[in-house]
Write a protein that holds these residues in place. Sequence first.
Motif, PDB file in Angstrom:
ATOM      1  N   TYR A 232       0.906  -1.132   0.096  1.00  0.00           N
ATOM      2  CA  TYR A 232       0.148   0.172   0.116  1.00  0.00           C
ATOM      3  C   TYR A 232       0.728   1.259   0.037  1.00  0.00           C
ATOM      4  CZ  TYR A 232      -3.276   3.573   1.485  1.00  0.00           C
ATOM      5  OH  TYR A 232      -4.228   4.759   1.519  1.00  0.00           O
ATOM      6  N   GLU A 233       1.851   1.359   0.811  1.00  0.00           N
ATOM      7  CA  GLU A 233       2.729   2.468   0.847  1.00  0.00           C
ATOM      8  C   GLU A 233       3.356   3.026  -0.500  1.00  0.00           C
ATOM      9  OE1 GLU A 233       2.828   4.625   3.157  1.00  0.00           O
ATOM     10  OE2 GLU A 233       1.412   3.561   4.298  1.00  0.00           O
ATOM     11  N   SER A 234       3.851   1.600  -1.401  1.00  0.00           N
ATOM     12  CA  SER A 234       4.397   1.882  -2.682  1.00  0.00           C
ATOM     13  C   SER A 234       3.243   2.416  -3.446  1.00  0.00           C
ATOM     14  CB  SER A 234       4.869   0.619  -3.070  1.00  0.00           C
ATOM     15  OG  SER A 234       6.056   0.057  -2.462  1.00  0.00           O
ATOM     16  N   PHE A 235       1.974   2.035  -3.439  1.00  0.00           N
ATOM     17  CA  PHE A 235       0.932   2.369  -4.299  1.00  0.00           C
ATOM     18  C   PHE A 235       0.749   3.836  -3.792  1.00  0.00           C
ATOM     19  CE2 PHE A 235      -3.758   3.156  -4.708  1.00  0.00           C
ATOM     20  CZ  PHE A 235      -3.809   2.928  -5.865  1.00  0.00           C
ATOM     21  N   LYS A 236       0.597   4.309  -2.679  1.00  0.00           N
ATOM     22  CA  LYS A 236       0.168   5.614  -2.334  1.00  0.00           C
ATOM     23  C   LYS A 236       1.237   6.595  -2.780  1.00  0.00           C
ATOM     24  CE  LYS A 236      -0.736   8.261   2.060  1.00  0.00           C
ATOM     25  NZ  LYS A 236      -0.809   8.126   3.516  1.00  0.00           N
ATOM     26  N   THR A 237       2.507   6.322  -2.390  1.00  0.00           N
ATOM     27  CA  THR A 237       3.540   7.121  -3.201  1.00  0.00           C
ATOM     28  C   THR A 237       3.483   7.390  -4.380  1.00  0.00           C
ATOM     29  OG1 THR A 237       4.835   6.389  -1.076  1.00  0.00           O
ATOM     30  CG2 THR A 237       5.899   7.604  -2.830  1.00  0.00           C
ATOM     31  N   LEU A 238       3.475   6.518  -5.313  1.00  0.00           N
ATOM     32  CA  LEU A 238       3.430   6.473  -6.874  1.00  0.00           C
ATOM     33  C   LEU A 238       2.084   7.424  -7.284  1.00  0.00           C
ATOM     34  CD1 LEU A 238       4.631   3.091  -7.888  1.00  0.00           C
ATOM     35  CD2 LEU A 238       5.968   5.284  -7.716  1.00  0.00           C
ATOM     36  N   LEU A 239       0.872   7.160  -6.670  1.00  0.00           N
ATOM     37  CA  LEU A 239      -0.377   7.679  -7.262  1.00  0.00           C
ATOM     38  C   LEU A 239      -0.389   9.441  -6.604  1.00  0.00           C
ATOM     39  CD1 LEU A 239      -3.018   7.460  -8.325  1.00  0.00           C
ATOM     40  CD2 LEU A 239      -4.019   6.767  -6.356  1.00  0.00           C
ATOM     41  N   GLN A 240       0.094   9.311  -5.336  1.00  0.00           N
ATOM     42  CA  GLN A 240       0.310  10.761  -5.090  1.00  0.00           C
ATOM     43  C   GLN A 240       1.198  11.489  -5.862  1.00  0.00           C
ATOM     44  OE1 GLN A 240       1.385  10.173  -0.935  1.00  0.00           O
ATOM     45  NE2 GLN A 240      -0.758  10.941  -0.124  1.00  0.00           N
ATOM     46  N   THR A 241       2.187  11.123  -6.319  1.00  0.00           N
ATOM     47  CA  THR A 241       3.336  11.682  -7.343  1.00  0.00           C
ATOM     48  C   THR A 241       2.496  11.863  -8.669  1.00  0.00           C
ATOM     49  OG1 THR A 241       5.145  10.640  -6.105  1.00  0.00           O
ATOM     50  CG2 THR A 241       5.613  11.635  -8.070  1.00  0.00           C
ATOM     51  N   ALA A 242       2.100  10.850  -9.055  1.00  0.00           N
ATOM     52  CA  ALA A 242       1.226  11.027 -10.440  1.00  0.00           C
ATOM     53  C   ALA A 242       0.009  12.072 -10.181  1.00  0.00           C
ATOM     54  CB  ALA A 242       0.718   9.501 -10.864  1.00  0.00           C
ATOM     55  N   VAL A 243      -0.608  12.037  -9.339  1.00  0.00           N
ATOM     56  CA  VAL A 243      -1.678  13.228  -9.322  1.00  0.00           C
ATOM     57  C   VAL A 243      -1.051  14.490  -9.118  1.00  0.00           C
ATOM     58  CG1 VAL A 243      -3.641  13.931  -7.788  1.00  0.00           C
ATOM     59  CG2 VAL A 243      -3.327  11.491  -8.297  1.00  0.00           C
ATOM     60  N   LYS A 244      -0.310  14.833  -8.435  1.00  0.00           N
ATOM     61  CA  LYS A 244       0.380  16.060  -8.065  1.00  0.00           C
ATOM     62  C   LYS A 244       1.201  16.719  -9.019  1.00  0.00           C
ATOM     63  CE  LYS A 244       3.536  18.235  -4.686  1.00  0.00           C
ATOM     64  NZ  LYS A 244       4.490  18.105  -3.659  1.00  0.00           N
ATOM     65  N   TYR A 245       1.898  16.088  -9.939  1.00  0.00           N
ATOM     66  CA  TYR A 245       2.799  16.542 -10.920  1.00  0.00           C
ATOM     67  C   TYR A 245       2.238  16.370 -12.388  1.00  0.00           C
ATOM     68  CZ  TYR A 245       6.319  17.021  -7.399  1.00  0.00           C
ATOM     69  OH  TYR A 245       6.941  17.304  -6.117  1.00  0.00           O
ATOM     70  N   GLY A 246       1.082  15.864 -12.553  1.00  0.00           N
ATOM     71  CA  GLY A 246       0.454  16.133 -13.823  1.00  0.00           C
ATOM     72  C   GLY A 246      -0.435  14.874 -14.292  1.00  0.00           C
ATOM     73  N   SER A 247      -0.678  14.692 -15.564  1.00  0.00           N
ATOM     74  CA  SER A 247      -1.612  13.708 -16.074  1.00  0.00           C
ATOM     75  C   SER A 247      -0.977  12.967 -17.026  1.00  0.00           C
ATOM     76  CB  SER A 247      -3.051  14.103 -16.520  1.00  0.00           C
ATOM     77  OG  SER A 247      -2.724  15.292 -17.521  1.00  0.00           O
ATOM     78  N   ALA A 248       0.341  13.339 -17.459  1.00  0.00           N
ATOM     79  CA  ALA A 248       1.012  12.436 -18.580  1.00  0.00           C
ATOM     80  C   ALA A 248       2.241  12.062 -17.749  1.00  0.00           C
ATOM     81  CB  ALA A 248       1.175  13.333 -19.513  1.00  0.00           C
ATOM     82  N   PHE A 249       2.320  10.598 -17.457  1.00  0.00           N
ATOM     83  CA  PHE A 249       3.243  10.013 -16.884  1.00  0.00           C
ATOM     84  C   PHE A 249       3.960   8.718 -17.528  1.00  0.00           C
ATOM     85  CE2 PHE A 249       1.845  12.400 -13.432  1.00  0.00           C
ATOM     86  CZ  PHE A 249       2.912  12.925 -12.691  1.00  0.00           C
ATOM     87  N   ASP A 250       5.271   8.743 -17.584  1.00  0.00           N
ATOM     88  CA  ASP A 250       5.880   7.658 -18.255  1.00  0.00           C
ATOM     89  C   ASP A 250       6.695   6.746 -17.379  1.00  0.00           C
ATOM     90  OD1 ASP A 250       6.449   7.114 -21.762  1.00  0.00           O
ATOM     91  OD2 ASP A 250       6.572   5.718 -20.150  1.00  0.00           O
ATOM     92  N   ARG A 251       7.606   6.182 -17.848  1.00  0.00           N
ATOM     93  CA  ARG A 251       8.822   5.524 -16.990  1.00  0.00           C
ATOM     94  C   ARG A 251       9.779   6.449 -16.659  1.00  0.00           C
ATOM     95  NH1 ARG A 251       5.844   2.403 -20.230  1.00  0.00           N
ATOM     96  NH2 ARG A 251       4.792   0.558 -19.443  1.00  0.00           N
ATOM     97  N   VAL A 252      10.458   6.154 -15.496  1.00  0.00           N
ATOM     98  CA  VAL A 252      11.456   7.132 -14.993  1.00  0.00           C
ATOM     99  C   VAL A 252      12.887   6.017 -14.897  1.00  0.00           C
ATOM    100  CG1 VAL A 252      12.558   8.467 -13.383  1.00  0.00           C
ATOM    101  CG2 VAL A 252      10.085   8.573 -13.735  1.00  0.00           C
TER     102      VAL A 252
END
Length: 252
Positions: A232-252
């Motif tokens: 859950y913590e991994s899920f939460k961190t990744l989703l929060q980052t995705a929502v916070k920084y934009g709607s177009a995400f790809d791999r880092v």
Amino acid sequence: MQEWCYEYLATGNIRRDGVHDTEISPLIKMIEDASDLTTYTKEILDCGYTGPVNTEHKESILRALALHITTKRIPMLQQLREGLQIYDLIKIIQAKPHECHDLFVIGHDDKVDAHYISSHLAPEMSPTGSLKQVNESKILEFFQDFLLELEDTQPEDDVAGESDGMSVSQIMQWITGQSHRHLLVSERQKFKVSIKFDHCCLQHTPNHSVCYPIVSACTNTITFPVAHMADYESFKTLLQTAVKYGSAFDRV
């Protein structure tokens, strides 16, 4: 359900103002604007009014018409109220009238909550019993837990999600481009959030460190990178980052 109907369920009292009927309400409007009521004598008498039909008694006529509207519905509302009393739901309505209001009266519940999003999820699941399906179910649970956590931690006066913290409304905006519920009932019925699961990101791009959820607001679709959301913590961190920084995400 109209406001006065809900008030009757909650209190047992009949409110004369705010009543509406597809046939009688237009008649009430015409009588309010009329300088001569003789044209409407038949319609007025059909509603049970027995007094003089003239402008001097206009207020009495209008009250009689409003009473006629409510009288037609009282038997049905009384049956509904008695049914709710069997399960002690009337006590709940009386204790929390504001919270129960939107369950009965349509048009005032434009705020997005966790249930609104969760109830419209349409996941594309792998075959039942497979390891992929187990991981997908876990991610769906993570997503619903995340929405509930946001709802529980959002300040009560922050109805629009204006505080510094993330809100359910922001998740809705990230998914669809709008932060409120759909205004039309037909739109709510058609609305769904497609959930896809990427099980092959490591094969697509070897040696990458992390993937973020990808959203398509045009199709209301979220793609979750399964390999990076084991807990859950991994899920939460990744989703929060995705929502916070934009709607177009790809791999880092």
